[in-house]
Design an enzyme around this catalytic site. Structure first.
Site, PDB file in Angstrom:
ATOM      1  N   TYR A 157      -3.523   9.136  -7.108  1.00 57.82           N
ATOM      2  CA  TYR A 157      -4.046   8.706  -8.421  1.00 57.82           C
ATOM      3  C   TYR A 157      -3.192   9.337  -9.533  1.00 57.82           C
ATOM      4  CZ  TYR A 157      -7.534   6.670 -11.533  1.00 57.82           C
ATOM      5  OH  TYR A 157      -8.166   5.924 -12.493  1.00 57.82           O
ATOM      6  N   LYS A 164      -6.920   9.280 -17.496  1.00 52.07           N
ATOM      7  CA  LYS A 164      -8.383   9.110 -17.577  1.00 52.07           C
ATOM      8  C   LYS A 164      -9.033  10.339 -18.215  1.00 52.07           C
ATOM      9  CE  LYS A 164      -8.809   4.971 -15.749  1.00 52.07           C
ATOM     10  NZ  LYS A 164      -8.885   3.814 -16.670  1.00 52.07           N
TER      11      LYS A 164
HETATM   12  P1  NAD Z   1      -7.503  -5.187 -13.328  1.00 48.55           P
HETATM   13  O1  NAD Z   1      -6.124  -5.122 -12.801  1.00 48.55           O
HETATM   14  O2  NAD Z   1      -8.280  -6.415 -13.099  1.00 48.55           O
HETATM   15  O3  NAD Z   1      -7.541  -4.821 -14.871  1.00 48.55           O
HETATM   16  C1  NAD Z   1      -6.591  -4.004 -15.499  1.00 48.55           C
HETATM   17  C2  NAD Z   1      -6.238  -4.696 -16.793  1.00 48.55           C
HETATM   18  O4  NAD Z   1      -5.364  -3.888 -17.585  1.00 48.55           O
HETATM   19  C3  NAD Z   1      -5.529  -6.036 -16.568  1.00 48.55           C
HETATM   20  O5  NAD Z   1      -6.266  -7.064 -17.196  1.00 48.55           O
HETATM   21  C4  NAD Z   1      -4.192  -5.856 -17.268  1.00 48.55           C
HETATM   22  O6  NAD Z   1      -3.738  -7.042 -17.893  1.00 48.55           O
HETATM   23  C5  NAD Z   1      -4.567  -4.795 -18.289  1.00 48.55           C
HETATM   24  N1  NAD Z   1      -3.391  -4.161 -18.863  1.00 48.55           N
HETATM   25  C6  NAD Z   1      -2.475  -3.372 -18.255  1.00 48.55           C
HETATM   26  N2  NAD Z   1      -1.493  -3.070 -19.132  1.00 48.55           N
HETATM   27  C7  NAD Z   1      -1.817  -3.666 -20.313  1.00 48.55           C
HETATM   28  C8  NAD Z   1      -1.195  -3.745 -21.573  1.00 48.55           C
HETATM   29  N3  NAD Z   1      -0.033  -3.137 -21.834  1.00 48.55           N
HETATM   30  N4  NAD Z   1      -1.814  -4.451 -22.559  1.00 48.55           N
HETATM   31  C9  NAD Z   1      -2.981  -5.084 -22.328  1.00 48.55           C
HETATM   32  N5  NAD Z   1      -3.613  -5.061 -21.145  1.00 48.55           N
HETATM   33  C10 NAD Z   1      -3.025  -4.359 -20.141  1.00 48.55           C
HETATM   34  O7  NAD Z   1      -8.258  -3.928 -12.634  1.00 48.55           O
HETATM   35  P2  NAD Z   1      -9.682  -3.245 -12.908  1.00 48.55           P
HETATM   36  O8  NAD Z   1      -9.905  -2.387 -11.728  1.00 48.55           O
HETATM   37  O9  NAD Z   1     -10.690  -4.241 -13.293  1.00 48.55           O
HETATM   38  O10 NAD Z   1      -9.363  -2.272 -14.120  1.00 48.55           O
HETATM   39  C11 NAD Z   1     -10.108  -2.256 -15.342  1.00 48.55           C
HETATM   40  C12 NAD Z   1     -10.366  -0.820 -15.746  1.00 48.55           C
HETATM   41  O11 NAD Z   1     -11.277  -0.221 -14.813  1.00 48.55           O
HETATM   42  C13 NAD Z   1      -9.127   0.070 -15.759  1.00 48.55           C
HETATM   43  O12 NAD Z   1      -9.209   0.962 -16.845  1.00 48.55           O
HETATM   44  C14 NAD Z   1      -9.269   0.839 -14.466  1.00 48.55           C
HETATM   45  O13 NAD Z   1      -8.584   2.075 -14.498  1.00 48.55           O
HETATM   46  C15 NAD Z   1     -10.765   1.041 -14.458  1.00 48.55           C
HETATM   47  N6  NAD Z   1     -11.348   1.455 -13.194  1.00 48.55           N
HETATM   48  C16 NAD Z   1     -11.088   0.745 -12.057  1.00 48.55           C
HETATM   49  C17 NAD Z   1     -11.636   1.172 -10.861  1.00 48.55           C
HETATM   50  C18 NAD Z   1     -11.340   0.440  -9.592  1.00 48.55           C
HETATM   51  O14 NAD Z   1     -11.497   1.020  -8.506  1.00 48.55           O
HETATM   52  N7  NAD Z   1     -10.912  -0.802  -9.629  1.00 48.55           N
HETATM   53  C19 NAD Z   1     -12.473   2.299 -10.809  1.00 48.55           C
HETATM   54  C20 NAD Z   1     -12.734   2.983 -11.999  1.00 48.55           C
HETATM   55  C21 NAD Z   1     -12.151   2.555 -13.177  1.00 48.55           C
END
Ligand code: NAD
Length: 257
Positions: A157, A164
């Site tokens: 990570y 984060k």
């Molecule tokens: P995802 O890949 O569907 O979403 C990530 C998003 O970030 C995408 O839509 C991408 O276009 C956007 N992004 C990246 N760089 C960017 C930029 N320069 N400008 C605009 N947008 C940008 O994956 P997700 O898991 O739904 O992630 C959403 C959030 O949830 C993130 O912050 C991720 O860290 C967090 N999160 C995810 C998990 C997991 O296990 N999937 C757990 C906890 C937190």
């Protein structure tokens, strides 16, 4: 009455149907909100296709959170179309792939800068843009998505954990700054979910397996469960909550072993 009836919300971070932000967009729309969606370049088609499934056709705008001019344009267009804004969902995160596979000690200056800029600073920039539009409505609610990797070490990570941690600290500072304007700022710390962003983390399926084995609920969470918690933070039920990181992780964070 539906909890977000008449509310306008900006949702950043939809890439495809598995995105956590998409589950939140669907839930908010079902609760009566008029959502505004943004897409990052290559996801335009996906986002436009998904949006066809929403009750009311949303405004859909391009947004790379590293681009200040695009951020300004998004808020200008929301102002023109809706005259104000009630909530923002921040679901953008990114770290270069090599930073999520190499040992943490090898984190590059450029990789650190990019990861913190996209994954943490962008919340501050969005909050600044949203502030006057929320003030026009007498207040608002911002929320972001974080992970337990901000506090504990998970394999690979790496710099995303540092991002984060910065994001969660930003939630607290923004909550203090914007509270007098009746703007709340919170985060949901979601358990691991297989999404596009998660696929970039080396060994991610091992993390899922360990959560299934050890979390109090003996399972992982789904995006719809994160979305339901988001409705609480975004809507009137959460009106007394700000500066909070709400754990939606099947209880994994309480377990010592
Ligand atoms: P995802 O890949 O569907 O979403 C990530 C998003 O970030 C995408 O839509 C991408 O276009 C956007 N992004 C990246 N760089 C960017 C930029 N320069 N400008 C605009 N947008 C940008 O994956 P997700 O898991 O739904 O992630 C959403 C959030 O949830 C993130 O912050 C991720 O860290 C967090 N999160 C995810 C998990 C997991 O296990 N999937 C757990 C906890 C937190």
């Amino acid at each position: 009455m539906a909890s977000l009836e008449g509310k306008v919300g900006l949702i950043v971070g939809v890439a495809n149907k598995r995105s956590i932000a998409w589950a939140i967009a669907q839930a908010a729309s079902a609760e009566g909100a008029q959502v505004v969606l943004t897409y990052q370049g290559r996801f335009e088609e996906h986002v436009k296709e998904l949006a066809e499934g929403l009750a009311t056709p949303p405004l859909i705008l391009p947004l790379d959170v590293q681009d200040d001019a695009q951020i300004d344009a998004v808020f200008a267009q929301i102002g023109e179309r809706h005259g104000g804004l009630d909530f923002v969902v921040h679901g953008a995160a990114f770290a270069p792939r090599e930073e999520l596979t190499a040992p943490f000690v090898m984190t590059s200056r450029e990789g650190f800068r990019t990861s913190l800029d996209i994954s943490a600073y962008s919340l501050i920039a969005l909050a600044r843009g949203a502030k006057p539009l929320m003030a026009a409505r007498g207040g608002g609610s911002l929320m972001t998505l974080t992970y337990l990797g901000s506090q504990r070490v998970f394999p690979n990570y790496n710099v995303m954990g540092v991002a984060k941690a910065a994001l969660e600290a930003s939630v607290r500072y923004l909550a203090a700054d914007l509270g007098p304007d009746n703007i709340r700022v919170n985060a949901i710390s979601a358990g691991p979910i297989k999404t596009l962003a998660a696929a970039g983390i080396g060994g991610f399926s091992n993390i899922l397996g360990i959560v299934r084995e050890r979390a109090p609920l003996r399972r992982t969470v789904e995006t719809s469960e994160v979305a339901d918690a988001a409705l609480f933070l975004l809507g009137p039920a959460g009106r007394g909550v700000t500066g909070e990181v709400l754990m939606v992780d099947a209880g994994y964070h309480v377990v010592g072993m």
